[in-house]
Design an enzyme around this catalytic site. Structure first.
Site, mmCIF file in Angstrom:
data_model
loop_
_atom_site.group_PDB
_atom_site.id
_atom_site.type_symbol
_atom_site.label_atom_id
_atom_site.label_comp_id
_atom_site.label_asym_id
_atom_site.label_seq_id
_atom_site.Cartn_x
_atom_site.Cartn_y
_atom_site.Cartn_z
ATOM 1 N N VAL A 57 0.876 -1.186 0.000
ATOM 2 C CA VAL A 57 0.000 0.000 0.000
ATOM 3 C C VAL A 57 0.905 1.225 0.000
ATOM 4 O O VAL A 57 1.781 1.358 0.870
ATOM 5 C CB VAL A 57 -0.899 0.002 1.253
ATOM 6 C CG1 VAL A 57 -1.676 1.304 1.373
ATOM 7 C CG2 VAL A 57 -1.851 -1.197 1.223
ATOM 8 N N ASP A 113 -8.282 12.326 0.254
ATOM 9 C CA ASP A 113 -7.603 13.568 0.638
ATOM 10 C C ASP A 113 -7.092 13.392 2.064
ATOM 11 O O ASP A 113 -7.849 13.480 3.030
ATOM 12 C CB ASP A 113 -8.572 14.758 0.554
ATOM 13 C CG ASP A 113 -7.875 16.063 0.926
ATOM 14 O OD1 ASP A 113 -6.659 16.038 1.234
ATOM 15 O OD2 ASP A 113 -8.538 17.116 0.899
ATOM 16 N N ASN A 140 4.281 7.663 2.181
ATOM 17 C CA ASN A 140 5.098 8.543 1.350
ATOM 18 C C ASN A 140 4.463 9.919 1.137
ATOM 19 O O ASN A 140 5.181 10.908 1.022
ATOM 20 C CB ASN A 140 5.324 7.854 -0.003
ATOM 21 C CG ASN A 140 5.750 8.839 -1.068
ATOM 22 O OD1 ASN A 140 6.904 9.244 -1.144
ATOM 23 N ND2 ASN A 140 4.786 9.287 -1.881
ATOM 24 N N SER A 194 12.730 13.263 5.830
ATOM 25 C CA SER A 194 13.517 14.298 5.170
ATOM 26 C C SER A 194 14.682 14.725 6.066
ATOM 27 O O SER A 194 14.585 14.655 7.297
ATOM 28 C CB SER A 194 12.605 15.499 4.926
ATOM 29 O OG SER A 194 13.351 16.643 4.600
ATOM 30 N N TYR A 207 7.028 22.118 8.352
ATOM 31 C CA TYR A 207 7.423 20.904 7.619
ATOM 32 C C TYR A 207 8.538 20.182 8.370
ATOM 33 O O TYR A 207 8.500 18.965 8.579
ATOM 34 C CB TYR A 207 7.884 21.291 6.211
ATOM 35 C CG TYR A 207 8.407 20.131 5.384
ATOM 36 C CD1 TYR A 207 7.529 19.176 4.861
ATOM 37 C CD2 TYR A 207 9.773 19.987 5.116
ATOM 38 C CE1 TYR A 207 7.998 18.109 4.099
ATOM 39 C CE2 TYR A 207 10.248 18.926 4.360
ATOM 40 C CZ TYR A 207 9.359 17.991 3.851
ATOM 41 O OH TYR A 207 9.829 16.930 3.101
ATOM 42 N N VAL A 240 15.516 15.117 -4.011
ATOM 43 C CA VAL A 240 15.225 14.157 -5.089
ATOM 44 C C VAL A 240 14.453 14.953 -6.148
ATOM 45 O O VAL A 240 13.649 15.832 -5.791
ATOM 46 C CB VAL A 240 14.330 13.002 -4.554
ATOM 47 C CG1 VAL A 240 13.906 12.070 -5.680
ATOM 48 C CG2 VAL A 240 15.059 12.211 -3.461
ATOM 49 N N SER A 242 11.622 16.125 -8.162
ATOM 50 C CA SER A 242 10.165 15.924 -8.035
ATOM 51 C C SER A 242 9.459 17.274 -8.069
ATOM 52 O O SER A 242 10.094 18.324 -8.040
ATOM 53 C CB SER A 242 9.805 15.205 -6.727
ATOM 54 O OG SER A 242 9.790 16.121 -5.648
HETATM 55 N N1 LIG Z 1 11.660 15.473 -3.378
HETATM 56 C C1 LIG Z 1 12.457 15.793 -2.377
HETATM 57 O O1 LIG Z 1 13.487 16.461 -2.558
HETATM 58 C C2 LIG Z 1 12.139 15.286 -0.985
HETATM 59 C C3 LIG Z 1 13.098 15.513 0.035
HETATM 60 C C4 LIG Z 1 12.833 15.054 1.312
HETATM 61 C C5 LIG Z 1 11.661 14.372 1.569
HETATM 62 N N2 LIG Z 1 10.748 14.163 0.588
HETATM 63 C C6 LIG Z 1 9.501 13.457 0.925
HETATM 64 O O2 LIG Z 1 9.175 12.526 -0.075
HETATM 65 C C7 LIG Z 1 7.768 12.300 -0.097
HETATM 66 C C8 LIG Z 1 7.266 12.323 -1.537
HETATM 67 O O3 LIG Z 1 7.482 13.602 -2.064
HETATM 68 P P1 LIG Z 1 7.812 13.881 -3.608
HETATM 69 O O4 LIG Z 1 9.076 14.594 -3.653
HETATM 70 O O5 LIG Z 1 7.625 12.644 -4.421
HETATM 71 O O6 LIG Z 1 6.679 14.959 -3.941
HETATM 72 P P2 LIG Z 1 5.472 14.982 -4.978
HETATM 73 O O7 LIG Z 1 5.913 14.530 -6.318
HETATM 74 O O8 LIG Z 1 4.875 16.343 -4.829
HETATM 75 O O9 LIG Z 1 4.468 13.869 -4.408
HETATM 76 C C9 LIG Z 1 3.697 14.096 -3.277
HETATM 77 C C10 LIG Z 1 2.622 13.025 -3.248
HETATM 78 O O10 LIG Z 1 1.819 13.245 -2.077
HETATM 79 C C11 LIG Z 1 0.454 13.231 -2.454
HETATM 80 N N3 LIG Z 1 -0.348 14.134 -1.644
HETATM 81 C C12 LIG Z 1 -0.097 15.444 -1.391
HETATM 82 N N4 LIG Z 1 -1.118 15.962 -0.690
HETATM 83 C C13 LIG Z 1 -2.022 14.965 -0.506
HETATM 84 C C14 LIG Z 1 -3.283 14.885 0.133
HETATM 85 N N5 LIG Z 1 -3.854 15.947 0.711
HETATM 86 N N6 LIG Z 1 -3.953 13.698 0.127
HETATM 87 C C15 LIG Z 1 -3.400 12.617 -0.476
HETATM 88 N N7 LIG Z 1 -2.206 12.620 -1.086
HETATM 89 C C16 LIG Z 1 -1.527 13.790 -1.107
HETATM 90 C C17 LIG Z 1 0.442 13.713 -3.903
HETATM 91 O O11 LIG Z 1 -0.684 13.185 -4.588
HETATM 92 P P3 LIG Z 1 -1.981 14.040 -5.051
HETATM 93 O O12 LIG Z 1 -1.517 15.393 -5.439
HETATM 94 O O13 LIG Z 1 -2.551 13.219 -6.169
HETATM 95 O O14 LIG Z 1 -2.878 14.042 -3.870
HETATM 96 C C18 LIG Z 1 1.715 13.086 -4.460
HETATM 97 O O15 LIG Z 1 1.457 11.803 -4.936
HETATM 98 C C19 LIG Z 1 7.161 13.362 0.810
HETATM 99 O O16 LIG Z 1 6.810 12.814 2.041
HETATM 100 C C20 LIG Z 1 8.287 14.365 0.986
HETATM 101 O O17 LIG Z 1 8.190 15.065 2.205
HETATM 102 C C21 LIG Z 1 10.964 14.610 -0.680
#
Ligand SMILES: NC(=O)c1ccc[n+]([C@@H]2O[C@H](COP(=O)([O-])OP(=O)(O)OC[C@H]3O[C@@H](n4cnc5c(N)ncnc54)[C@H](OP(=O)(O)O)[C@@H]3O)[C@@H](O)[C@H]2O)c1
EC number: 1.1.1.330
Length: 331
Positions: A57, A113, A140, A194, A207, A240, A242
């Site tokens: 999941v 949501d 995630n 993070s 955050y 990363v 994204s």
């Molecule tokens: N990218 C980085 O540099 C980085 C660094 C440190 C940690 N992280 C962590 O990695 C994880 C994934 O982030 P990412 O970089 O892959 O970002 P991302 O591409 O923006 O993905 C975020 C995901 O969370 C979902 N989400 C956001 N709000 C939501 C809500 N209200 N209900 C349900 N789902 C929700 C989004 O889906 P929907 O919009 O479809 O709802 C999306 O699938 C996060 O926990 C982030 O804190 C990322």
């Protein structure tokens, strides 16, 4: 100096032992970081039900890191349930899984949501998981601030959403999945954290605090459930590529989601970069992130890192505001 040391044989012996112990500690911990990051393989996913009809999941699987977890866990032999708000993007995730794995893998989509505690998505998620052998849960989904902002200026809805998604929803989703894992005496809970959780991040204070919660909660939970055959692993993530990071191009320090998730799934049970400071149930699996974590542990001067991060966020904010202004003018 030599004469002084001769006269103080006890002191010199003490300093020698202290120095040797300090060096030995440094060497052992550094070797652990290098071996775990570059040489050793983590626990096999088979131990958590891969290729045995078990499910994974994944929250926030509509893009970025979450989509990659869904794809790579499907490739590893799990059926996958993907959850987030965007049904359309989740169907794209499922289409990519079907293209790569064919009909071997079953899939389910739950639109939810996670910011809305009253969303009946939580009930639908529980119903969708009923009767499934869930071997892996990936917490995630996450939300950060739109841009670095002082806490006093942070919009209330933004801080509420961050706490709801990064904290409350993680607890609710885990409490839906965990009882089944305890019953089956098998499970893997992966929490995507993070660096902002280990180094307090000014101007991303909410955050940063939410990810510190995730780190501490993972450590406590991991200890509680390990006797039930459940592994909890919290990933200490630096940048990363994204939507959230707003970084489009990968580099040695900023991997693509595919490379990042590959490192996560190949290092289950290993702390990698986090081995130097030995934080329970935390792993820094990607090689360059691991080296940064190691270097920060060696230097150990947290307040300097906090000051550096503050400076960095001030300049990111300036650039973000300028970009916003340009975008507004061009409309
Ligand atoms: N990218 C980085 O540099 C980085 C660094 C440190 C940690 N992280 C962590 O990695 C994880 C994934 O982030 P990412 O970089 O892959 O970002 P991302 O591409 O923006 O993905 C975020 C995901 O969370 C979902 N989400 C956001 N709000 C939501 C809500 N209200 N209900 C349900 N789902 C929700 C989004 O889906 P929907 O919009 O479809 O709802 C999306 O699938 C996060 O926990 C982030 O804190 C990322």
């Amino acid at each position: 100096m030599m004469a002084y040391l001769k006269d103080h044989q006890f002191l010199s012996a003490f300093l020698f032992v202290l120095g040797s112990l300090t060096f030995a500690k440094f060497a052992v911990k550094t070797l652990a970081v290098l071996a775990q990051t570059f040489l050793l393989n983590g626990t096999s996913l088979k131990q958590f039900g891969a290729k045995k009809g078990s499910w994974a999941v994944i929250t926030g699987a509509s893009g970025g890191i979450g989509r990659e977890f869904a794809i790579q866990l499907a490739k590893a032999g799990f059926n996958v349930l993907v959850a987030s708000r965007s049904h359309h993007q989740l169907t794209e995730t499922v289409a990519q899984i079907e293209a790569k794995c064919g009909s071997d893998v079953q899939t389910k989509i739950v639109t939810i949501d996670l910011a809305n505690a009253h969303d009946d998505g939580f009930t639908r998620l529980a119903e969708a998981c009923q009767g499934l052998d869930v071997g892996v849960l990936v917490n995630n989904a996450g939300k950060s601030h739109e841009m670095p902002t002082d806490f006093v200026d942070t919009p209330k809805h933004e801080m509420d959403d961050i706490v709801a998604i990064n904290v409350s929803a993680v607890l609710r989703v885990t409490s839906i999945i965990l009882p089944g894992m305890v019953q089956r005496k098998r499970g893997l809970v992966l929490n995507v954290g993070s660096f902002a959780g280990s180094i307090p991040s000014p101007m991303l204070a909410t955050y940063s605090g939410s990810k510190a919660f995730l780190s501490t909660w993972s450590a406590a939970l991991g200890e509680e459930v390990k006797s039930h055959g459940i592994t909890v692993q919290h990933f200490n993530t630096y940048f990363v590529v994204s939507n959230m990071s707003k970084i489009r191009r990968s580099s040695a320090l900023v991997p693509t989601p595919a490379s990042y998730v590959r490192s996560c799934l190949s290092k289950i049970g290993l702390a990698c970069g986090a081995a130097y400071t030995a934080r329970p149930h935390t792993s820094t699996p990607f090689w360059s992130h691991a080296l940064i974590d190691w270097a920060m542990g060696v230097v150990g001067w947290k307040s300097a890192f906090v000051g550096y991060t503050h400076g960095l966020h001030k300049s990111i904010r300036k650039r973000a505001l300028k970009k916003k202004e340009r975008d507004a003018k061009s409309q």
